[in-house]
Scaffold this motif. Structure first.
Motif, PDB file in Angstrom:
ATOM      1  N   GLN A  86      45.324  -9.746 -31.039  1.00  0.00           N
ATOM      2  CA  GLN A  86      45.341 -11.144 -31.428  1.00  0.00           C
ATOM      3  C   GLN A  86      46.648 -11.489 -32.159  1.00  0.00           C
ATOM      4  OE1 GLN A  86      43.249 -13.602 -30.629  1.00  0.00           O
ATOM      5  NE2 GLN A  86      42.133 -12.115 -29.390  1.00  0.00           N
ATOM      6  N   GLN A 114      41.572  -4.806 -31.359  1.00  0.00           N
ATOM      7  CA  GLN A 114      41.388  -6.216 -31.030  1.00  0.00           C
ATOM      8  C   GLN A 114      42.190  -7.114 -31.978  1.00  0.00           C
ATOM      9  OE1 GLN A 114      39.687  -7.458 -28.305  1.00  0.00           O
ATOM     10  NE2 GLN A 114      39.733  -5.291 -27.795  1.00  0.00           N
ATOM     11  N   GLU A 115      42.191  -6.790 -33.267  1.00  0.00           N
ATOM     12  CA  GLU A 115      42.958  -7.572 -34.245  1.00  0.00           C
ATOM     13  C   GLU A 115      44.453  -7.498 -33.940  1.00  0.00           C
ATOM     14  OE1 GLU A 115      41.812  -6.009 -38.031  1.00  0.00           O
ATOM     15  OE2 GLU A 115      39.842  -6.979 -37.970  1.00  0.00           O
ATOM     16  N   LYS A 150      49.497 -11.674 -29.637  1.00  0.00           N
ATOM     17  CA  LYS A 150      49.440 -12.880 -28.793  1.00  0.00           C
ATOM     18  C   LYS A 150      50.022 -14.092 -29.529  1.00  0.00           C
ATOM     19  CE  LYS A 150      45.529 -11.731 -25.872  1.00  0.00           C
ATOM     20  NZ  LYS A 150      44.146 -12.074 -25.492  1.00  0.00           N
ATOM     21  N   LYS A 151      49.850 -14.133 -30.856  1.00  0.00           N
ATOM     22  CA  LYS A 151      50.335 -15.249 -31.646  1.00  0.00           C
ATOM     23  C   LYS A 151      51.847 -15.164 -31.887  1.00  0.00           C
ATOM     24  CE  LYS A 151      45.966 -15.974 -34.006  1.00  0.00           C
ATOM     25  NZ  LYS A 151      45.280 -15.959 -35.290  1.00  0.00           N
TER      26      LYS A 151
END
Length: 58
Positions: free
Chosen positions: A52, A48-49, A55-56
């Motif tokens: 994220q 999950q990290e 995505k950034k």
């Protein structure tokens, strides 16, 4: 087993839904179902990290 030709078999737990939304019935699952994967929570958090972070990034 008294008959040497008898084979041990396993059966999956009952399911809910049909087709693409078919899933195991959570009310029928017990400690005897599944596998032992003590690192699953840590692995999921790491995945999950990373998602994220990706995505950034442009």
């Amino acid at each position: 087993m008294s008959d040497p030709r008898d084979r041990a078999t396993s059966t999956p737990p009952p399911t809910l839904g049909e087709g693409c939304v078919r899933r195991y019935d959570p009310d029928e699952l017990s400690e005897d179902n599944g596998t032992d994967f003590p690192g699953a929570e840590e692995l999921w958090r790491k995945v999950q990290e990373e998602e994220q972070i990706n995505k950034k990034a442009p």
